[in-house]
Scaffold this motif. Structure first.
Motif, mmCIF file in Angstrom:
data_model
loop_
_atom_site.group_PDB
_atom_site.id
_atom_site.type_symbol
_atom_site.label_atom_id
_atom_site.label_comp_id
_atom_site.label_asym_id
_atom_site.label_seq_id
_atom_site.Cartn_x
_atom_site.Cartn_y
_atom_site.Cartn_z
ATOM 1 N N ILE A 1 7.178 -4.530 -7.368
ATOM 2 C CA ILE A 1 7.696 -3.188 -7.094
ATOM 3 C C ILE A 1 7.712 -2.971 -5.592
ATOM 4 O O ILE A 1 6.680 -3.074 -4.925
ATOM 5 N N GLY A 2 8.877 -2.688 -5.037
ATOM 6 C CA GLY A 2 8.957 -2.415 -3.609
ATOM 7 C C GLY A 2 10.192 -3.030 -2.989
ATOM 8 O O GLY A 2 11.176 -3.339 -3.668
ATOM 9 N N LEU B 1 14.628 5.058 -4.276
ATOM 10 C CA LEU B 1 15.252 5.108 -2.952
ATOM 11 C C LEU B 1 15.164 6.487 -2.307
ATOM 12 O O LEU B 1 15.272 6.617 -1.087
ATOM 13 N N MET B 2 14.957 7.514 -3.105
ATOM 14 C CA MET B 2 14.912 8.872 -2.573
ATOM 15 C C MET B 2 13.675 9.106 -1.702
ATOM 16 O O MET B 2 13.629 10.055 -0.926
ATOM 17 N N THR B 3 12.667 8.241 -1.829
ATOM 18 C CA THR B 3 11.465 8.376 -1.001
ATOM 19 C C THR B 3 11.492 7.424 0.192
ATOM 20 O O THR B 3 10.529 7.368 0.959
ATOM 21 N N MET B 4 12.571 6.690 0.365
ATOM 22 C CA MET B 4 12.647 5.715 1.443
ATOM 23 C C MET B 4 12.896 6.397 2.780
ATOM 24 O O MET B 4 13.745 7.283 2.908
ATOM 25 N N ASP B 5 12.155 5.988 3.804
ATOM 26 C CA ASP B 5 12.313 6.509 5.152
ATOM 27 C C ASP B 5 13.755 6.299 5.643
ATOM 28 O O ASP B 5 14.349 5.247 5.399
ATOM 29 N N PRO B 6 14.348 7.279 6.343
ATOM 30 C CA PRO B 6 15.744 7.142 6.784
ATOM 31 C C PRO B 6 16.004 5.910 7.649
ATOM 32 O O PRO B 6 17.057 5.275 7.518
ATOM 33 N N TYR B 7 15.059 5.559 8.532
ATOM 34 C CA TYR B 7 15.298 4.389 9.382
ATOM 35 C C TYR B 7 15.254 3.104 8.559
ATOM 36 O O TYR B 7 16.054 2.192 8.770
ATOM 37 N N LEU B 8 14.339 3.041 7.600
ATOM 38 C CA LEU B 8 14.304 1.885 6.701
ATOM 39 C C LEU B 8 15.583 1.823 5.875
ATOM 40 O O LEU B 8 16.121 0.738 5.629
ATOM 41 N N GLU C 1 3.766 6.420 -11.737
ATOM 42 C CA GLU C 1 4.360 6.703 -13.047
ATOM 43 C C GLU C 1 4.643 5.404 -13.801
ATOM 44 O O GLU C 1 4.406 5.310 -15.015
ATOM 45 N N ILE C 2 5.118 4.388 -13.089
ATOM 46 C CA ILE C 2 5.374 3.092 -13.709
ATOM 47 C C ILE C 2 4.061 2.467 -14.175
ATOM 48 O O ILE C 2 3.951 1.968 -15.304
ATOM 49 N N ILE C 3 3.055 2.512 -13.314
ATOM 50 C CA ILE C 3 1.763 1.916 -13.660
ATOM 51 C C ILE C 3 1.149 2.613 -14.874
ATOM 52 O O ILE C 3 0.630 1.957 -15.791
ATOM 53 N N ASP C 4 1.230 3.934 -14.886
ATOM 54 C CA ASP C 4 0.684 4.694 -16.032
ATOM 55 C C ASP C 4 1.365 4.280 -17.335
ATOM 56 O O ASP C 4 0.710 4.124 -18.379
ATOM 57 N N GLY D 1 0.787 -1.225 0.000
ATOM 58 C CA GLY D 1 0.000 0.000 0.000
ATOM 59 C C GLY D 1 0.820 1.278 0.000
ATOM 60 O O GLY D 1 0.579 2.173 -0.826
ATOM 61 N N PRO D 2 1.800 1.413 0.897
ATOM 62 C CA PRO D 2 2.596 2.648 0.928
ATOM 63 C C PRO D 2 3.341 2.917 -0.382
ATOM 64 O O PRO D 2 3.365 4.051 -0.862
ATOM 65 N N VAL D 3 3.954 1.890 -0.968
ATOM 66 C CA VAL D 3 4.671 2.086 -2.232
ATOM 67 C C VAL D 3 3.693 2.417 -3.355
ATOM 68 O O VAL D 3 3.957 3.286 -4.195
ATOM 69 N N HIS D 4 2.547 1.750 -3.366
ATOM 70 C CA HIS D 4 1.535 1.997 -4.398
ATOM 71 C C HIS D 4 1.120 3.458 -4.431
ATOM 72 O O HIS D 4 0.788 4.011 -5.483
ATOM 73 N N GLY D 5 1.160 4.125 -3.273
ATOM 74 C CA GLY D 5 0.737 5.515 -3.199
ATOM 75 C C GLY D 5 1.784 6.541 -3.591
ATOM 76 O O GLY D 5 1.498 7.741 -3.605
ATOM 77 N N LEU D 6 2.992 6.096 -3.933
ATOM 78 C CA LEU D 6 4.066 7.027 -4.278
ATOM 79 C C LEU D 6 4.008 7.408 -5.760
ATOM 80 O O LEU D 6 3.647 6.598 -6.611
#
Length: 394
Positions: A100-101, A185-192, A55-58, A45-50
């Motif tokens: 994807i993810g 990777l630029m949208t990845m949370d710092p702790y992750l 853009e990939i799905i489109d 869900g979280p990745v799907h919302g980015l």
């Protein structure tokens, strides 16, 4: 230096890999290559919302009849999610899987692939080389720099009945294509970012000391260590650059190629046990365990651990018992320093722990396939002692 061990038979498997900025958008070209008309997209869900995912799905929707999206994957993917995904794939007559993810969607996609062509239940395929038929084509677009599920022959799935992570290992789950793109990777949370980066480091370290290592896996393992150690501190900063994240992703890929072919060790066996029973983040578990397992393993592979230390920029002392003890302490301290600097705790915090639960953790770890390639054969008591070191009751 050549050793007789280098003459032993070894196998090396890898997918087609494309690296670089916007590599993810090449997925359309490969959809056409596979003549797919109804791809099955697996994500969470979280990745799907980015925006970059949309853009990939489109782009995919412009070249196919329909895209079926399955975004019900949770962290530490579960057997029932894989079964649900396989049912949905078959019901819609899909012909290609795109994952994807992070490691969870990619591992779940691999498990969906297995069931769609082999039938049965996903847990029927636990272990090494238990899959008879290859699945549909699988394209992976990773969004984290750590799991390297996009290049490996491993799939990890949670047995929800026993609360144990099960490993499925087969060249039939090696993806057909990995699109290694730093943009996600630029949208990845710092702790992750921190946890997955330490997961990659652990992959490389365990592959290098594995009793199934080879000259080919050694090259990838050492390069993976260099990339991660040199970039992980910058990667968790708010102003991290695309170049830094690209190097983290290359480090993850190098480490993935190493562990996929040399396997792993006690860190991953114990992390699978912890993550399965307590539903804890996999990379965090690896981060906390790594220094303690090195302490336990060091004497069984001291030359290899010393080489790892050297690659990490640590000055190595000479041969002899005093030098070995010094080198071990330097390596453990450096790994602890990296872990602390990127904000990962030293302990796993749990609400409840008794001897029965701990015994279950130890048994699951000892039964994990990754334990077979640990450089030292660990006893029940030794593994229990390692869990004691890192588990703290709240």
């Amino acid at each position: 230096m050549f050793q007789n061990q280098d003459l032993e038979l070894r196998k090396f498997v890898a997918p087609e890999i494309i690296t670089g900025q916007d590599a993810r958008l090449l997925v359309v070209r490969y959809i056409n290559h596979f003549a797919s008309k109804k791809p099955f997209l697996v994500t969470d869900g979280p990745v799907h919302g980015l925006s970059w995912c949309q853009e990939i799905i489109d782009a995919i929707e412009e070249v196919v009849d329909e895209v079926i999206v399955f975004d019900s994957v949770t962290p530490n993917p579960k057997d029932m999610e894989a079964m649900l995904g396989a049912e949905l794939f078959l019901a819609n007559g899909c012909d290609l899987i795109i994952a994807i993810g992070g490691g969870s969607p990619i591992d779940c996609a691999k498990c969906i692939s297995i069931v769609t062509t082999n039938g049965g239940h996903i847990l029927d395929y636990e272990g090494v080389d238990q899959i008879n038929l290859p699945g549909p084509p699988l394209i992976c677009i990773p969004s984290t720099s750590g799991t390297a599920a996009d290049v490996s022959q491993f799939a990890i799935i949670n047995d929800t009945h026993k609360n144990i992570k099960k490993a499925i290992i087969s060249k039939k789950v090696v993806p057909d294509l990995a699109l290694i793109d730093p943009v996600p990777l630029m949208t990845m949370d710092p702790y992750l970012t921190a946890c997955t980066g330490m997961d990659a480091l652990t992959h490389a370290v365990e592959a290098y000391v594995s009793n199934a290592h080879s000259s080919m896996t050694d090259i990838h393992a050492l390069e993976g260590i260099r990339y991660v150690v040199n970039n992980i501190r910058e990667a968790v900063k708010p102003d991290r650059s695309l170049g830094t994240m690209y190097q983290m992703m290359i480090g993850s890929t190098e480490a993935g190629l190493a562990f996929s072919n040399a396997s792993l060790g006690a860190v991953h066996a114990m992390a699978h046990s912890l993550g399965g029973l307590l539903d804890l983040p996999h990379g965090e578990c690896n981060s906390i365990l790594l220094q303690h397992v090195i302490d336990m393993n060091y004497d069984a592979a001291s030359d290899r651990y010393d080489q790892i230390a050297s690659v990490m920029g640590i000055d190595i002392d000479g041969a002899g018992e005093a030098g070995s003890h010094s080198n071990k302490e330097k390596l453990i301290n450096r790994i602890s320093e990296i872990r602390e600097s990127i904000g990962i705790p030293a302990f796993v915090q749990v609400d409840y722990m008794d001897e029965e639960v701990k015994s279950s953790l130890v048994k699951a770890a000892l039964a994990d396939p990754c334990m077979l390639t640990n450089p030292k054969e660990l006893t029940f008591e030794e593994v229990g002692g390692l869990f004691d070191r890192i588990i703290k009751k709240e």
